[in-house]
Design a protein around this motif. Sequence first.
Motif, PDB file in Angstrom:
ATOM      1  N   ASP A  22      68.589  51.957 -55.417  1.00  0.00           N
ATOM      2  CA  ASP A  22      69.781  51.130 -55.281  1.00  0.00           C
ATOM      3  C   ASP A  22      69.811  50.632 -53.835  1.00  0.00           C
ATOM      4  OD1 ASP A  22      72.304  49.983 -55.280  1.00  0.00           O
ATOM      5  OD2 ASP A  22      73.228  51.626 -56.395  1.00  0.00           O
ATOM      6  N   VAL A  28      72.955  50.727 -51.536  1.00  0.00           N
ATOM      7  CA  VAL A  28      73.297  52.089 -51.127  1.00  0.00           C
ATOM      8  C   VAL A  28      72.373  52.539 -49.997  1.00  0.00           C
ATOM      9  CG1 VAL A  28      73.434  54.494 -51.901  1.00  0.00           C
ATOM     10  CG2 VAL A  28      74.280  52.667 -53.363  1.00  0.00           C
ATOM     11  N   THR A  42      73.198  59.598 -48.261  1.00  0.00           N
ATOM     12  CA  THR A  42      73.384  58.300 -48.905  1.00  0.00           C
ATOM     13  C   THR A  42      72.054  57.599 -49.109  1.00  0.00           C
ATOM     14  OG1 THR A  42      75.587  58.119 -47.913  1.00  0.00           O
ATOM     15  CG2 THR A  42      74.604  56.089 -48.736  1.00  0.00           C
ATOM     16  N   GLY A  77      70.446  56.696 -52.697  1.00  0.00           N
ATOM     17  CA  GLY A  77      70.062  55.318 -52.989  1.00  0.00           C
ATOM     18  C   GLY A  77      68.603  55.201 -53.405  1.00  0.00           C
ATOM     19  N   ALA A 121      73.228  56.900 -57.091  1.00  0.00           N
ATOM     20  CA  ALA A 121      74.574  56.533 -56.648  1.00  0.00           C
ATOM     21  C   ALA A 121      75.454  56.267 -57.865  1.00  0.00           C
ATOM     22  CB  ALA A 121      74.513  55.298 -55.756  1.00  0.00           C
ATOM     23  N   PRO A 122      76.730  56.623 -57.775  1.00  0.00           N
ATOM     24  CA  PRO A 122      77.624  56.372 -58.909  1.00  0.00           C
ATOM     25  C   PRO A 122      77.771  54.878 -59.171  1.00  0.00           C
ATOM     26  CG  PRO A 122      78.827  57.356 -57.065  1.00  0.00           C
ATOM     27  CD  PRO A 122      77.400  57.272 -56.670  1.00  0.00           C
ATOM     28  N   ALA A 123      78.083  54.541 -60.404  1.00  0.00           N
ATOM     29  CA  ALA A 123      78.274  53.134 -60.768  1.00  0.00           C
ATOM     30  C   ALA A 123      79.448  52.560 -59.993  1.00  0.00           C
ATOM     31  CB  ALA A 123      78.518  53.018 -62.265  1.00  0.00           C
ATOM     32  N   ARG A 124      79.301  51.322 -59.578  1.00  0.00           N
ATOM     33  CA  ARG A 124      80.356  50.654 -58.821  1.00  0.00           C
ATOM     34  C   ARG A 124      81.264  49.867 -59.752  1.00  0.00           C
ATOM     35  NH1 ARG A 124      75.863  50.641 -55.784  1.00  0.00           N
ATOM     36  NH2 ARG A 124      75.009  48.651 -56.421  1.00  0.00           N
ATOM     37  N   ASP A 125      82.519  49.789 -59.357  1.00  0.00           N
ATOM     38  CA  ASP A 125      83.454  48.943 -60.089  1.00  0.00           C
ATOM     39  C   ASP A 125      83.099  47.484 -59.833  1.00  0.00           C
ATOM     40  OD1 ASP A 125      84.928  51.086 -61.045  1.00  0.00           O
ATOM     41  OD2 ASP A 125      86.251  51.109 -59.302  1.00  0.00           O
ATOM     42  N   ASP A 185      83.481  43.661 -58.670  1.00  0.00           N
ATOM     43  CA  ASP A 185      84.154  43.093 -57.503  1.00  0.00           C
ATOM     44  C   ASP A 185      85.520  42.542 -57.888  1.00  0.00           C
ATOM     45  OD1 ASP A 185      81.981  43.663 -55.958  1.00  0.00           O
ATOM     46  OD2 ASP A 185      81.108  41.669 -56.128  1.00  0.00           O
ATOM     47  N   GLU A 186      86.490  42.770 -57.029  1.00  0.00           N
ATOM     48  CA  GLU A 186      87.829  42.245 -57.232  1.00  0.00           C
ATOM     49  C   GLU A 186      88.253  41.525 -55.959  1.00  0.00           C
ATOM     50  OE1 GLU A 186      90.742  44.694 -59.065  1.00  0.00           O
ATOM     51  OE2 GLU A 186      89.220  45.920 -60.053  1.00  0.00           O
TER      52      GLU A 186
END
Length: 160
Positions: free
Chosen positions: A13, A16, A66, A70, A75-79, A81-82
């Motif tokens: 990733d 990351v 980190t 990576g 790495a955990p899944a990301r939300d 983009d907002e």
Amino acid sequence: MPDAMDGEHKRPDRPVVVIGAALLVIAAVVVWQGFQVRASFGSQALGPQMMPFLVGGFLTVLGALTVVAGLRGEAPARDPDEPVAVMWIAGGIAAMLLLIKTAGFIPACAILFAATARAFGSTRPVVDLGIGAAMAIVIFVFFAKVLGLSLPSGLAESWI
């Protein structure tokens, strides 16, 4: 979903890894700057000179973990983009920077807190301003009155 236990490797990733590398660079700068600190509190082992090294060491550990996560693709899944949430936080930071020297520390922090709460989905701006102000008062009293440090003061701080 493929699992690392199945013998399949996850892809690195890259974002990351970049974040981890940035943490390592920041850690190096903090440690380097730590050698420039010349303040001391007599014979105490832990003083102002030690803090940059502790922070730098902590950042080094976090940066290394980190980077490893990576590279392993762990790495955990990301939300998703907002951008609206980012704009609320950026606006809160901008408001704080614009108001802190004129309005004072407490109102500026309250506005930043309320904007950040809105970014996370809160729909109670008055309550958020109150919570932000309460937290800012505690912080102001601790730093200005207990530790004797100077923070930007406005009308609200003159009452304290």
